[in-house]
Design a protein around this motif. Sequence first.
Motif, short mmCIF file in Angstrom:
data_model
loop_
_atom_site.label_atom_id
_atom_site.label_comp_id
_atom_site.label_asym_id
_atom_site.label_seq_id
_atom_site.Cartn_x
_atom_site.Cartn_y
_atom_site.Cartn_z
N THR A 1 58.81 87.34 75.42
CA THR A 1 59.00 88.60 76.15
C THR A 1 60.45 89.00 76.31
OG1 THR A 1 58.82 87.36 78.24
CG2 THR A 1 56.84 88.48 77.44
N THR A 2 61.39 88.07 76.16
CA THR A 2 62.80 88.42 76.28
C THR A 2 63.36 88.78 74.91
OG1 THR A 2 63.52 86.12 76.03
CG2 THR A 2 63.11 86.91 78.27
N GLN A 3 64.56 89.35 74.90
CA GLN A 3 65.22 89.69 73.65
C GLN A 3 65.86 88.44 73.08
OE1 GLN A 3 65.15 92.64 72.13
NE2 GLN A 3 63.99 93.66 73.73
N GLY A 4 65.04 87.64 72.43
CA GLY A 4 65.55 86.38 71.91
C GLY A 4 64.72 85.88 70.75
N ILE A 5 64.73 84.56 70.56
CA ILE A 5 64.13 83.93 69.39
C ILE A 5 62.63 84.21 69.29
CG2 ILE A 5 63.53 81.67 68.43
CD1 ILE A 5 66.28 80.69 69.34
N GLY A 6 61.89 84.03 70.38
CA GLY A 6 60.44 84.17 70.32
C GLY A 6 60.00 85.56 69.88
N ARG A 7 60.57 86.57 70.50
CA ARG A 7 60.21 87.95 70.16
C ARG A 7 60.60 88.28 68.72
NH1 ARG A 7 61.78 93.37 70.35
NH2 ARG A 7 60.31 94.74 71.43
N ALA A 8 61.79 87.86 68.32
CA ALA A 8 62.25 88.15 66.96
C ALA A 8 61.37 87.47 65.91
CB ALA A 8 63.70 87.70 66.80
N LEU A 9 60.99 86.22 66.16
CA LEU A 9 60.11 85.53 65.22
C LEU A 9 58.73 86.17 65.18
CD1 LEU A 9 60.95 81.74 65.75
CD2 LEU A 9 61.50 83.17 63.78
N ALA A 10 58.22 86.57 66.34
CA ALA A 10 56.91 87.22 66.38
C ALA A 10 56.89 88.47 65.51
CB ALA A 10 56.54 87.55 67.82
N LEU A 11 57.92 89.29 65.62
CA LEU A 11 57.98 90.53 64.85
C LEU A 11 58.16 90.24 63.35
CD1 LEU A 11 60.14 92.70 67.27
CD2 LEU A 11 57.69 92.95 66.78
N ALA A 12 58.96 89.22 63.03
CA ALA A 12 59.16 88.86 61.62
C ALA A 12 57.88 88.31 61.01
CB ALA A 12 60.30 87.85 61.50
N LYS B 1 81.11 85.25 71.40
CA LYS B 1 82.17 85.03 70.41
C LYS B 1 81.81 83.92 69.43
CE LYS B 1 85.64 86.37 73.87
NZ LYS B 1 86.80 85.90 74.68
N PHE B 2 80.78 83.11 69.81
CA PHE B 2 80.44 81.95 69.01
C PHE B 2 79.01 81.96 68.48
CE2 PHE B 2 83.34 80.72 72.49
CZ PHE B 2 84.46 80.37 71.76
N TRP B 3 78.12 82.71 69.15
CA TRP B 3 76.72 82.56 68.79
C TRP B 3 76.38 83.20 67.44
CZ3 TRP B 3 74.87 85.42 73.78
CH2 TRP B 3 75.02 86.79 73.63
N MET B 4 75.26 82.73 66.88
CA MET B 4 74.75 83.28 65.63
C MET B 4 73.97 84.54 65.95
SD MET B 4 72.38 81.28 62.83
CE MET B 4 72.27 81.84 61.14
N PRO B 5 74.25 85.65 65.27
CA PRO B 5 73.48 86.87 65.54
C PRO B 5 71.98 86.62 65.37
CG PRO B 5 75.40 87.37 64.20
CD PRO B 5 75.32 85.87 64.28
N LEU B 6 71.19 87.18 66.25
CA LEU B 6 69.74 86.95 66.23
C LEU B 6 69.13 87.34 64.89
CD1 LEU B 6 67.20 86.11 67.77
CD2 LEU B 6 67.09 88.44 68.70
N LYS B 7 69.59 88.43 64.32
CA LYS B 7 69.06 88.89 63.03
C LYS B 7 69.30 87.84 61.95
CE LYS B 7 69.43 92.77 59.74
NZ LYS B 7 69.89 91.99 58.58
N ASP B 8 70.50 87.27 61.91
CA ASP B 8 70.81 86.25 60.90
C ASP B 8 69.97 85.00 61.10
OD1 ASP B 8 72.69 88.06 60.05
OD2 ASP B 8 74.43 86.95 60.80
N PHE B 9 69.83 84.61 62.37
CA PHE B 9 69.02 83.43 62.67
C PHE B 9 67.57 83.64 62.23
CE2 PHE B 9 65.83 81.65 65.53
CZ PHE B 9 66.01 80.30 65.30
N THR B 10 67.03 84.79 62.56
CA THR B 10 65.63 85.08 62.23
C THR B 10 65.41 85.06 60.73
OG1 THR B 10 65.47 86.43 64.23
CG2 THR B 10 63.74 86.69 62.58
N GLU B 11 66.30 85.68 59.98
CA GLU B 11 66.16 85.70 58.52
C GLU B 11 66.22 84.29 57.94
OE1 GLU B 11 69.21 88.32 57.17
OE2 GLU B 11 68.12 90.16 57.73
#
Length: 255
Positions: free
Chosen positions: A14-25, A211-221
């Motif tokens: 439900t949050t703007q993070g890994i779970g939601r991004a993976l669900a949509l992908a 400044k350090f994290w991996m963009p969510l889009k890159d992680f999801t791909e």
Amino acid sequence: MVFAPKSVLVTGATTQGIGRALALALHDLPSQPKIIVTGRQQDKLDELASTSQRIYGKRLDQLASKEDLQRWARQLLNEHQDIDTIILNAGIQIPADFSKPDTIDLDALQEELYVNYTSQLILATAFLPHLLRLAKAGQVIPRLVLVTSGLSVVPSSFVPNYCATKAALHSLALSMRFKLEPHGVKVIEIVPPLVESQLHDKQGTNERLSKFWMPLKDFTEATMAGLQAEDEVVAVGMSKEAYESHEAGKHAKLR
């Protein structure tokens, strides 16, 4: 072997993070799977479900009792008997400084342990009879996916309890894979690095970590590429380097 799930459960979506991004992908895979997403915020679940007729929202409180979690799993399987892929992603993160023991909130750390590990253990165990039946029937490849963290391999003293919970889940993934592989159930571990998400909102550290994290889009791909390649361990970014340095070959030593 083609990664073509027909029906997928994703917790913590439900949050703007890994779970939601993976669900949509996952929703956009050629196999056009049905996606069931969970979380505590019903309005967020409704919003996500409104985007597609193949997305269903079901509220889940990962702090619920063992009995309530087991009951929830049974009800879910009654409603969606075709689920063949379980992705246990929900998690929380609590800072703790053990050099200042008077500041340690043990109640919060116990909740962190329950959400990140104990509830995952309860849910995984509740779903395993279903996945084993699917494997025995031989019509689909059932998958149990546990989302751990690069911090399960190389911890951070800023969130020590979080690291310990993810290390426990990582160890569980190894043992489950060893035991379930001969029975046809695939156990996959996703090992994220520091990823753009709302996980850190309550800590007020987003600006610094961005400044350090991996963009969510890159992680999801990258993660979807690993899943589609049928990798048993999907570690990306800095987590891939840490995993290969410290964990490679451990599965072969299990007994």
